[in-house]
Design an enzyme around this catalytic site. Structure first.
Site, short mmCIF file in Angstrom:
data_model
loop_
_atom_site.label_atom_id
_atom_site.label_comp_id
_atom_site.label_asym_id
_atom_site.label_seq_id
_atom_site.Cartn_x
_atom_site.Cartn_y
_atom_site.Cartn_z
N ARG A 42 3.31 4.61 6.41
CA ARG A 42 3.59 4.04 7.84
C ARG A 42 4.46 2.37 6.92
O ARG A 42 4.66 1.64 8.03
CB ARG A 42 1.90 4.24 8.68
N CYS A 87 -6.44 0.58 7.03
CA CYS A 87 -5.70 0.37 5.53
C CYS A 87 -7.16 1.42 5.37
O CYS A 87 -8.44 1.29 4.74
CB CYS A 87 -5.36 -0.77 4.62
N ASP A 117 0.21 4.10 1.93
CA ASP A 117 0.27 4.27 2.89
C ASP A 117 1.93 4.44 3.35
O ASP A 117 2.55 3.65 3.31
CB ASP A 117 -0.21 3.59 3.38
N HIS A 169 -2.36 -3.55 5.36
CA HIS A 169 -2.19 -3.26 6.51
C HIS A 169 -3.11 -3.92 6.94
O HIS A 169 -4.31 -3.10 6.81
CB HIS A 169 -1.23 -2.33 6.64
N CYS A 173 0.57 -0.99 0.05
CA CYS A 173 -0.29 -0.12 0.11
C CYS A 173 0.81 1.46 -0.46
O CYS A 173 1.55 0.82 1.17
CB CYS A 173 -0.99 -0.09 0.95
ZN ZN Z 1 -3.14 1.29 2.76
#
Ligand code: ZN
Length: 211
Positions: free
Chosen positions: A46, A101, A44, A98, A42
């Site tokens: 993090r 998400c 993302d 994750h 992803c």
């Molecule tokens: Zn995500």
């Protein structure tokens, strides 16, 4: 100092540190990359592939998009997959989702995100529809969300197995192994939820016979 200027400054410090540890570091990396892994994760911020796996530049070939999707008409993803499997000859492909998400969460709402995001999130709504009975049997909303994150990863692994790229490599080279993992934002731990070894049976509808 502006925030982006700090990035450039940190970069200089990082490069200097690498060279002081190993004077040939960049020279070696500049000539060849032989990663063993393709990571589809992803976007993302993090969930950085190298950092959470303790790997270095050169070890993981990375593709990231919103909610780590494998869409069979996505030329970007397919180009990465083709290059990683046929040229870099990776031994493992990891789809890493994750918990928590935002993309998966958004797909569970009826909110109109307009045009492009709606199109993208539709793919996750389709995963929900396929597993509706299991998901709706779960009363706890948080747990249902977590399970959809896991099912989404499992579904993307199956999408990989449906590509001629993976089927051809399985047939002629007995690789790569496909791994579905889910990362915990709260504890930093990767949870392996699914694996497909080379040659795993898939729905014959999706099998190619002339590879
Ligand atoms: Zn995500």
């Amino acid at each position: 100092m502006k925030s982006y200027e700090k990035l450039l400054l940190e970069n200089k410090a990082w490069a200097a540190e690498k060279v002081s540890d190993d004077s040939q570091y960049f020279e070696r990396l500049a000539h060849i990359q032989t990663p063993e892994f393709l990571w589809i994760g992803c976007s993302d911020s993090r969930v950085p592939a190298n950092e959470i796996t303790g790997t270095q530049p050169g070890e993981i070939f990375v593709h990231r998009n919103v909610a780590n999707l494998v869409v069979h008409t996505d030329v970007n993803l397919l180009s990465v997959l083709d290059y990683a499997v046929n040229h870099l000859k990776v031994k493992h492909v990891i789809v890493c989702g994750h918990y928590g998400c935002g993309g998966v969460k958004a797909s569970m709402t009826n909110h109109n995100f307009n045009q492009v995001l709606n199109m993208w999130l539709r793919n996750i709504k389709d995963v929900y529809r396929l597993h509706r009975s299991e998901l709706e049997a779960e009363q706890n909303e948080e747990k249902r969300f977590d399970r959809l994150v896991e099912l989404n990863v499992i579904e993307q692994i199956q999408h990989l197995a449906k590509t001629s790229i993976i089927q051809k490599a399985w047939k002629h080279d007995q690789r790569p192994v496909l791994h579905g993992w889910v990362y915990g934002l709260k504890d930093g731990i990767l949870n392996p939820v699914f694996r497909m070894d080379p040659g795993t049976h898939i729905d014959p509808l999706y099998e190619y016979d002339d590879l």
